[in-house]
Design a protein around this motif. Structure first.
Motif, PDB file in Angstrom:
ATOM      1  N   SER A 155       7.149  10.360  -3.900  1.00 27.91           N
ATOM      2  CA  SER A 155       6.516   9.455  -3.681  1.00 27.91           C
ATOM      3  C   SER A 155       5.340   9.266  -2.768  1.00 27.91           C
ATOM      4  O   SER A 155       5.043  10.531  -2.261  1.00 27.91           O
ATOM      5  CB  SER A 155       7.787   8.275  -2.829  1.00 27.91           C
ATOM      6  N   ARG A 163       6.158   5.766  -6.897  1.00 24.50           N
ATOM      7  CA  ARG A 163       7.323   6.714  -7.280  1.00 24.50           C
ATOM      8  C   ARG A 163       7.313   7.433  -8.538  1.00 24.50           C
ATOM      9  O   ARG A 163       6.939   6.279  -9.539  1.00 24.50           O
ATOM     10  CB  ARG A 163       8.471   6.036  -6.769  1.00 24.50           C
ATOM     11  N   GLU A 191       3.747   1.318  -2.657  1.00 24.68           N
ATOM     12  CA  GLU A 191       4.557   2.613  -2.767  1.00 24.68           C
ATOM     13  C   GLU A 191       4.589   3.086  -4.182  1.00 24.68           C
ATOM     14  O   GLU A 191       4.542   2.236  -5.005  1.00 24.68           O
ATOM     15  CB  GLU A 191       5.921   2.456  -2.419  1.00 24.68           C
ATOM     16  N   THR A 203       9.328  -5.528  -3.435  1.00 24.44           N
ATOM     17  CA  THR A 203       9.253  -5.859  -4.784  1.00 24.44           C
ATOM     18  C   THR A 203       8.616  -4.842  -5.860  1.00 24.44           C
ATOM     19  O   THR A 203       7.523  -4.543  -5.516  1.00 24.44           O
ATOM     20  CB  THR A 203       8.950  -7.431  -5.111  1.00 24.44           C
ATOM     21  N   GLU A 204       9.132  -4.614  -6.974  1.00 27.61           N
ATOM     22  CA  GLU A 204       8.478  -3.946  -7.932  1.00 27.61           C
ATOM     23  C   GLU A 204       7.439  -4.808  -8.596  1.00 27.61           C
ATOM     24  O   GLU A 204       7.885  -5.548  -9.362  1.00 27.61           O
ATOM     25  CB  GLU A 204       9.395  -2.966  -8.583  1.00 27.61           C
ATOM     26  N   VAL A 248       5.772   1.006  -9.114  1.00 24.09           N
ATOM     27  CA  VAL A 248       4.861   0.673  -8.273  1.00 24.09           C
ATOM     28  C   VAL A 248       5.678  -0.620  -7.468  1.00 24.09           C
ATOM     29  O   VAL A 248       5.739  -1.371  -7.948  1.00 24.09           O
ATOM     30  CB  VAL A 248       3.679   0.168  -8.669  1.00 24.09           C
ATOM     31  N   ARG A 249       5.749  -0.262  -6.088  1.00 23.77           N
ATOM     32  CA  ARG A 249       6.412  -1.416  -5.244  1.00 23.77           C
ATOM     33  C   ARG A 249       5.479  -2.002  -4.366  1.00 23.77           C
ATOM     34  O   ARG A 249       4.718  -1.147  -3.689  1.00 23.77           O
ATOM     35  CB  ARG A 249       7.692  -0.839  -4.740  1.00 23.77           C
ATOM     36  N   PRO A 257       6.579  -0.723 -13.355  1.00 26.97           N
ATOM     37  CA  PRO A 257       7.706   0.519 -13.134  1.00 26.97           C
ATOM     38  C   PRO A 257       7.064   1.371 -12.175  1.00 26.97           C
ATOM     39  O   PRO A 257       5.740   1.977 -12.493  1.00 26.97           O
ATOM     40  CB  PRO A 257       8.030   0.745 -14.625  1.00 26.97           C
TER      41      PRO A 257
END
Length: 306
Positions: free
Chosen positions: A227, A222, A220, A198-199, A204-205, A202
């Motif tokens: 990434s 991006r 994560e 889930t993000e 960053v997940r 914006p």
């Protein structure tokens, strides 16, 4: 290797560029040599010695693992995000390497451009002692939030697990001084993380990485097609790339932890994604490549683009 507790070790903040996002490593301490044999009992010197690429950065000449405690500070779209908060100062801990620390972590964090009052979001990959310690700092006889203007984020699965388990006194103490004060201050948020992740902001997940704890996540980042993945404790040390089945003595479900590790490494192998280990010693980051039916880490020096 001994714990760094002085104030002169932060002249340089290691930084990796991922697109237009900078990821900074904020050092707390180098962990003592006995940490490796305790944490990863299957990674004895004979096992470490077979992975020659681990020396000299990730293991010493006697094939004893090097490990560290640090946070990652990420500024993305104007938001200051801190991933994990280390062990903390002045806290009563059963582990002698964590007990009553006196480090200049906050000085290094401020030098990195993340003075405590400017942090917007703290992501806790899981609720273990060495990942939540700087959630709070001592003020008089109380523990107060270190980051008073931030939201602290953990997964609902993680919270629900610890809320329902019979914890020993050492873990209860950690919750009393490092978790409950942020919850009592109304700063603690829980998030549900589906299998696909889930993000949270914006770029960053959160990705589920269960096994070490039930609700652990990796983070994560991006930006512009590049990434990076911050491990949490799904991978404690690069030796686990060479031997993905190697478990930690504190994994709650060792089988699930190994399955998660294999999945993560398989997904990263041969890609340009930067792997940043939450306990990897310097150089801390690198890319995963296949080797001998497993993997190895090719270091990516700080201050270089992914």
């Amino acid at each position: 290797m001994t714990a760094e507790t002085g104030t002169g070790a932060h002249n340089h903040i290691p930084t990796w560029s991922v697109g237009d996002v900078a990821i900074r490593r904020v050092d707390e301490i180098h962990l003592p040599p006995q940490t490796g044999p305790w944490l990863l009992p299957g990674a004895g010197p004979e096992v470490v010695a077979r992975a020659h690429w681990l020396r000299p950065d990730f293991a010493d000449e006697q094939s004893v693992l090097r490990l560290a405690s640090h946070s990652f500070a990420v500024e993305v779209n104007g938001l200051r995000v801190l991933v994990d908060t280390g062990i903390g100062n002045g806290k009563q801990r059963a582990n002698p390497a964590w007990h009553n620390l006196d480090t200049d972590y906050l000085g290094r964090l401020t030098q990195a451009g993340f003075a405590p009052e400017t942090v917007d979001l703290v992501v806790l990959t899981h609720l273990h002692t060495d990942h939540v310690g700087w959630n709070t700092r001592e003020r008089g006889d109380s523990w107060v939030p270190t980051f008073p203007n931030a939201r602290y984020l953990a997964t609902r699965t993680e919270w629900d697990y610890w809320a329902g388990v019979d914890m020993d006194e050492a873990r209860c103490q950690m919750f009393r001084d490092s978790v409950h004060p942020i919850r009592d201050a109304g700063l603690f948020d829980l998030v549900d993380v589906p299998a696909e992740g889930t993000e949270i902001v914006p770029g960053v997940r959160l990705l589920p990485t269960p096994g070490h704890t039930p609700g652990q996540v990796a983070v994560e980042v991006r930006s512009h097609g590049e990434s990076a993945l911050i491990t949490g404790d799904c991978i404690h040390h690069p030796v686990q790339l060479a031997h993905p089945g190697l478990g930690s003595c504190v994994d709650i479900d060792t089988g699930e932890a190994a399955t998660t590790r294999q999945r993560i490494l398989r997904s990263l192998s041969g890609t340009r994604t930067l792997l940043l280990g939450s306990h990897f010693p310097p150089p801390t980051g690198g890319r995963v490549v296949p080797q001998d039916n497993a993997y190895r880490l090719v270091p990516a020096a700080p201050d270089s683009r992914v």
